[in-house]
Design an enzyme around this catalytic site. Structure first.
Site, PDB file in Angstrom:
ATOM      1  CG  HIS A   3     -42.150  29.480  42.354  1.00 11.45           C
ATOM      2  ND1 HIS A   3     -41.096  29.155  43.194  1.00 11.45           N
ATOM      3  CD2 HIS A   3     -42.875  30.408  43.011  1.00 11.45           C
ATOM      4  CE1 HIS A   3     -41.203  29.879  44.300  1.00 11.45           C
ATOM      5  NE2 HIS A   3     -42.278  30.652  44.227  1.00 11.45           N
TER       6      HIS A   3
ATOM      7  CD  GLU B 180     -41.415  33.621  42.266  1.00 15.55           C
ATOM      8  OE1 GLU B 180     -42.011  34.696  42.488  1.00 15.55           O
ATOM      9  OE2 GLU B 180     -40.651  33.104  43.111  1.00 15.55           O
TER      10      GLU B 180
ATOM     11  CG  HIS C  61     -38.043  34.582  50.484  1.00 15.74           C
ATOM     12  ND1 HIS C  61     -37.883  35.705  49.704  1.00 15.74           N
ATOM     13  CD2 HIS C  61     -38.868  33.760  49.790  1.00 15.74           C
ATOM     14  CE1 HIS C  61     -38.608  35.568  48.593  1.00 15.74           C
ATOM     15  NE2 HIS C  61     -39.225  34.390  48.633  1.00 15.74           N
TER      16      HIS C  61
END
Lengths: 470, 470
Positions: free
Chosen positions: B289, B335, B432
């Site tokens: 992605h 995504e 993240h």
């Protein structure tokens, strides 16, 4: 394993190796009086007793108090009321544990307060850049600094540049990490070096081998007769990004805003004494610093070292083990801005240096203990090595020449001393960053450090002979 | 090593083990036509050629383009113009590399913009708490939330609490990290679970086994019929601190401010096709992605996976290697907010699923490649295993049941597929968070992933037989 293999294949060689080993230990450099060797060996029961008591009982209490201390106060920067409150807390705690011989010595310390910091890359694209100003950095001018960036990998690379290439720019030092001791000069001297070339600010790759986008602060020092320019850490990630952008030929423009307040305040070194039963005027000093940087919690640097040192007189007192000499724990203040507490102590006690039999500091982590980094005469090192034998496997001995941080001032004055060796491979991952928290610590390791630290100090403080100087 | 030892001690047993191995591979579950085995083996030269070309030439160019892409765009969150610019860039890049069969498919994606976040502990002491809101979190009410904290270690612990203990409080989830798949429910469902008990906000221990004070974001989903409360990540360090303070009996009060904007925007899935020479309607899809979270640079998640997948049709085209079936690289959009791009593709192409011979995704790192996590019929898995033999040591095969992220939607529809296994032990350290940058990557490893990914896809796309479904 290698020795075993050799034994199997070449039994005769092994014998020779053993013989050499014996000769090395008792050669011209290291002949100990057999009586002293016997005396040192006689401490084995008491060192085992001290360590077992700490492992089973006092260590757990200490770790709990340590955790409470860090959780209660967090960061304890020089000059802040929170540092003073934390010093009061340690004084109270000492008394609660039955030791009342606690004194403080007042001194003036720097107070450098971080007010506001931000950096943003404007060209070639907009990106926030994490910065963390270095202690004693000046602020940016009102309105901040809006300037082009030039990245260099070393002082040598900076020196080679024409002054016109640096003038008016923000110099980014993207030096490779070799070791803390070697690489830290980019933090401590970078601003002055860049200012001499006409830079308006410096941003320095954080002094660490590993990063998850954390900037690391620390002290820096302006040379005299140099324009004081703002100076801050950036992350490894951003330093490399800026380097790559420059190599791609991009024009890099940053806007930085940094505001600090500077003042001086009063603080205190804290001295916890267990007076010696025979020569109370003679000292074995064990120490760590109680202040920390203003990021993270100062758990590792140097909450752990401070705590295990504090425990030494406290636990020996509780165990009713009074050595011949005085055991003094010192909780140094204001180590981070530049060994300010230690300097004041040295000045105040300059005529008593010959009374310090040995000075110890733990300020490089309290991970799994390994041994000591020892400075002193050959004779002193031989005695220490002989004592360490009973602490195996915590019996590694190094000789960096400058053990500890605060105590280096004393080592330079020919006082023998040592710092704690421990498995601190990851120490600089967290050092002077928001990552210096209790999560770095492991209870078993800290207790093991404390047990070794206390038992070793006891022997040195109680030996029939002083540690000889050159 | 074990086998060698056994061979030495029990030569007969070893023979039996080998025999078993053969039987296992060619038993009822896994009997391959010898002609197919021969055919697969015949690809050895071409896979070696592809890999060597990537290792020596195309891989280096790709890595340079990858670095430039990340440095130029940085984070590429769903709904932003920067994501669209980065998609345009990849389209241009494809054409620059001589492949013109690039199409995009438009869809609506969430746009969730982080405006402002701050958290401060007011009791028992003042301390800044790093927070990072979870995607789709609502804002705090104007003026923020000023509330007491209750820390729990699990949903079970929360459920056991009387509602009055939770009502009006900020629930902190301090769940232990087991694995991402197992632990992530505290991020995705924590807000809803806590809201049902009357909480006003949740703060969740970041889903990572290691931290240097970095919070980690990610998607979360409000259940229907539940009050939407603000929800954010905190660091491992602060989660543990809050836990300890609670255990010490302290009253903990936090003030949090969180502001976000929500909207929908248009984005695009990008399809890069190398049309098959015999059955162009049949597809082997390789994918990653292109969007990322708004922290860090989206270098690892999923810049690397996107890039090595993009390279497959591009490099095969450059090498003039057209397989029987079409090789389609898909750069999924959106995504991160919940497989939005993949959902749209599935909907638009729902009648063509039987044309997808195999679907692959790399979205768990491009560290040293190890093999594949394969979903599909036993026969398909046998064929994949046979193909993997020529990639040793990159020949590990796992069967998690749900490989990849976007492609899981297709796997559930009985499409066979695989994700890239790689040495991603540290993947969640950076995932993240601000730590997801190019510094995580290693050129040699990424190139090796690319080489394996392209050569493996080529064989699957060119085999004389389709991968059979159940």
């Amino acid at each position: 394993m290698t020795a075993l293999k050799l034994l199997f294949i070449f039994p005769l060689i092994i014998i020779k190796i053993n013989a050499n080993f014996v000769i090395t230990r008792y050669d011209d450099e290291c002949v100990l009086d057999p009586a002293l060797v016997t005396e040192i060996a006689s401490y084995e029961n008491v060192t085992k007793h001290i360590m077992d008591q700490i492992r089973d009982y006092y260590g757990k209490t200490m770790y709990q108090e340590y955790t409470r201390f860090i959780d209660k106060f967090g960061a304890r920067p020089s000059g802040t009321w929170i540092l003073e409150k934390s010093i009061d807390h340690m004084i109270d705690l000492t008394k609660q544990h039955g030791l009342y011989d606690v004194t403080t010595e007042e001194l003036e310390v720097p107070y450098w307060l971080r007010l506001m910091e931000s950096a943003i890359m404007l060209q070639p694209r907009v990106k926030k850049i994490a910065i963390l100003g270095f202690g004693s950095s000046v602020s940016t001018p009102s309105g901040g600094i809006h300037a082009e960036v030039i990245v260099v990998r070393s002082f040598a690379e900076l020196e080679k540049l024409d002054r016109t290439k640096v003038q008016g720019k923000i110099v980014v030092f993207n030096e490779p990490y070799v070791s803390y001791g070697e690489t830290v000069i980019y933090r401590t001297q970078g601003a002055s070096k860049a200012a001499r070339k006409g830079a308006v600010a410096t941003l320095v790759r954080s002094i660490t081998p590993f990063s998850i986008y954390a900037p690391h602060t620390g002290a820096q020092y302006y040379e005299s007769n140099v324009t004081k320019i703002p100076t801050a850490a950036i992350t490894l990630e951003d330093a490399d990004l800026l380097q790559r952008l420059q190599e791609e030929g991009e024009k890099i423009v940053l806007e930085i805003q940094m505001a600090y307040m500077e003042d001086t305040k009063k603080s205190r070194n804290t001295l916890v004494d267990l007076k010696g039963k025979e020569s109370p005027e003679k000292l074995v000093i064990v120490s760590g610093h109680i202040d920390s940087w203003d990021v993270g919690e100062g758990a590792m640097d140097d909450g752990g070292g401070m705590m295990i040192s504090w425990l030494v007189p406290v636990v020996l007192n509780s165990l009713n083990l009074k050595p011949r000499r005085t055991v003094r724990a010192i909780l140094w203040t204001a180590e981070e801005p530049g060994l300010i507490g230690a300097q004041a102590y040295l000045k105040q006690h300059k005529d008593e240096l010959d009374k310090i039999n040995f000075i110890m500091e733990s300020d490089e982590g309290t991970f799994q203990p390994l041994g000591l980094d020892v400075a002193g005469s050959n004779k002193t090192r031989c005695i220490v090595q002989e004592v360490l034998k009973q602490f195996a496997p915590i019996n590694k001995m190094e000789n960096s020449g400058a053990p500890g941080s605060d105590i280096v001032l004393f080592i330079k004055q020919n006082v023998p001393g040592a710092s704690l060796l421990n498995r601190n491979e990851r120490y600089y991952w967290f050092h002077h960053s928001e990552g210096d928290t209790m999560n770095v610590q492991n209870m078993t390791n800290v207790i093991e450090c404390a047990a070794f630290w206390a038992a070793f100090s006891y022997v040195i403080a109680d030996l029939s002979v002083d540690l000889p100087r050159n």
